[in-house]
Design a protein around this motif. Structure first.
Motif, PDB file in Angstrom:
ATOM      1  N   GLN A  43       0.861  -1.181   0.000  1.00  0.00           N
ATOM      2  CA  GLN A  43       0.000   0.000   0.000  1.00  0.00           C
ATOM      3  C   GLN A  43       0.898   1.232   0.000  1.00  0.00           C
ATOM      4  O   GLN A  43       1.970   1.230   0.614  1.00  0.00           O
ATOM      5  N   CYS A  71      -3.452  -2.764  -5.194  1.00  0.00           N
ATOM      6  CA  CYS A  71      -4.815  -3.200  -5.515  1.00  0.00           C
ATOM      7  C   CYS A  71      -5.456  -3.774  -4.252  1.00  0.00           C
ATOM      8  O   CYS A  71      -4.830  -3.868  -3.199  1.00  0.00           O
ATOM      9  N   ASP A  72      -6.698  -4.180  -4.373  1.00  0.00           N
ATOM     10  CA  ASP A  72      -7.441  -4.652  -3.203  1.00  0.00           C
ATOM     11  C   ASP A  72      -7.208  -6.125  -2.889  1.00  0.00           C
ATOM     12  O   ASP A  72      -7.600  -6.595  -1.822  1.00  0.00           O
ATOM     13  N   ASP A  73      -6.590  -6.862  -3.812  1.00  0.00           N
ATOM     14  CA  ASP A  73      -6.345  -8.292  -3.622  1.00  0.00           C
ATOM     15  C   ASP A  73      -4.934  -8.484  -3.070  1.00  0.00           C
ATOM     16  O   ASP A  73      -3.951  -8.246  -3.772  1.00  0.00           O
ATOM     17  N   ARG A  74      -4.812  -8.950  -1.805  1.00  0.00           N
ATOM     18  CA  ARG A  74      -3.498  -9.053  -1.172  1.00  0.00           C
ATOM     19  C   ARG A  74      -2.590 -10.014  -1.917  1.00  0.00           C
ATOM     20  O   ARG A  74      -1.397  -9.740  -2.108  1.00  0.00           O
TER      21      ARG A  74
END
Length: 406
Positions: A43, A71-74
């Motif tokens: 992040q 992005c939102d997918d780790r």
């Protein structure tokens, strides 16, 4: 001892491992070696970064830019940052070593970049995963894995000791770097297994006056390490006489190569003498681990944890076709030596794996599928692979190939 003017790159996700990262960097600096910190957080940071290289800078090295990382997918973010970090490190002209800190995610993120660096560049990975199966993290590289003992969730009496030891380990590796002599012998890669040891020892003795013979244990990772050095331009030739890893790849063995086996010699065209050392066997662990479909086969119990299975004529046909397909792509000088007297110490008269029928299936199939040219040929020899005369022939053949290269 050498004087280095470059930097050790210390990397971690600062949002979760920042305290540990800066403790390690301070230890390295106190040891007298320059160090730079890299933040691999997935992040972006708010405000000025506390690391020398913020995550945004590293993420920009991703082919699709920083948005691919942040992005939102780790899981996707870790994979993307791993690629970005790999490219980032490859561009560091002042890099003299790398140390990483991480849990499962951080280890998976950092080690691919380490694996891509040349063998010999110091690499230390402090990880919560280092006490288990680490082959996926180390690959064919010379990464030193250090178990963190406690989780990396702040500093304590244990973590300080482990982290300082790791910091001093990489500082020492850089500070006491062994300089290469200007007039080193050219290096050769040789593959060996326990059942082909006499052959490789004799070949090494026959070439060591003129070459630096690097012997690799044919355990899957050994073959990959040899080919990594080939890709790096560090090997001047190969005597890849023990190719047993292919059997394990094709028949569920535990010491398997991967699908890239032999690709390095095809791409780099270095002179290569190949043989079928230990192609008479597939390697398994304890008998209880052998797949049920192999029940009733001929086995040899090497020790409590190693069980060898004799390959059949049908399996040897498959192996020969696979190898022939690979070698047909080689444009350099390649000689395949066939020991008609057996492929290993166990594949000889009065030995448990002696099977002329199985060996003949390999030989005839290879001869039918390998496209022989003036640069690629098969040579039959009436000896077991461990016969001194076979080793002499391998040495002679390699010298002939090197003469053709120049």
């Amino acid at each position: 001892m050498t004087t280095n003017t470059g930097y050790i790159y210390a990397a971690a996700t600062v949002d979760t491992k920042g305290m540990e990262l800066f403790y390690v960097s301070e230890c390295i600096a106190r040891a007298g070696v320059n160090v730079l910190t890299v933040d691999l957080s997935t992040q972006p940071v708010s405000g000025p970064s506390v690391a020398d290289f913020p995550p945004e800078l590293v993420a920009d090295f991703h082919p699709q830019g920083r948005d691919a990382v942040f992005c939102d997918d780790r899981g996707k973010a870790i994979d993307a940052m791993a690629l970005a970090f790999k490219i980032f490190l490859s561009k560091r002209q002042d890099l003299i070593g790398v140390i990483g800190l991480g849990g499962s995610g951080g280890t998976a993120l950092i080690t691919p970049a380490m694996q891509a660096l040349p063998v010999g560049v110091p690499k230390v990975m402090v990880s919560t995963m280092a006490s288990g199966e680490v082959s996926g993290y180390v690959g064919a590289s010379d990464i030193s894995m250090v178990y963190s003992v406690t989780d990396m969730a702040g500093l304590n009496r244990i973590s300080r000791k482990v982290l300082s030891n790791a910091a001093h380990q990489i500082a020492g590796a850089v500070f006491f770097e062994t300089s290469s002599e200007e007039e080193e012998k050219p290096a050769l890669g040789l593959t060996m297994f326990g059942v082909t040891t006499p052959c490789i020892q004799a070949v090494s003795e026959g070439l060591e006056e003129d070459y630096d013979c690097l012997v690799f244990h044919a355990t899957g990772s050994g073959g990959r390490a040899m080919e990594k050095l080939t890709e790096s331009g560090m090997l001047s030739g190969l005597l890849d006489l023990t190719t047993t890893e292919v059997c394990d790849l094709l028949f569920d063995g535990v010491l398997a190569c991967d699908q890239t086996r032999f690709d390095a010699v095809a791409q780099h065209k270095i002179p290569c003498v190949i043989s079928c050392g230990a192609l008479d066997m597939v390697n398994f662990g304890h008998p209880s681990t052998i797949p049920a479909k192999y029940a009733g086969r001929l086995f040899y119990h090497h020790n409590a944890q190693v069980t060898l299975m004799r390959t059949t004529p049908e399996e040897n046909v498959v192996v020969a076709k696979w190898i022939a397909d690979k070698l047909n792509r080689c444009a350099g000088h390649v000689s395949f030596l066939i020991p008609e007297g057996g492929f290993s110490a166990l594949d000889a008269p009065d030995q448990p794996f002696w099977s002329p029928e199985a060996d003949r299936a390999f030989i005839t199939t290879l001869e039918a599928h390998l496209q022989q040219t003036n640069r690629r040929k098969i040579i039959r020899l009436p000896y077991n692979i461990n016969n001194p005369k076979f080793a002499q022939a391998a040495v002679q053949q390699f010298r002939q190939l090197t003469e053709k290269e120049f």
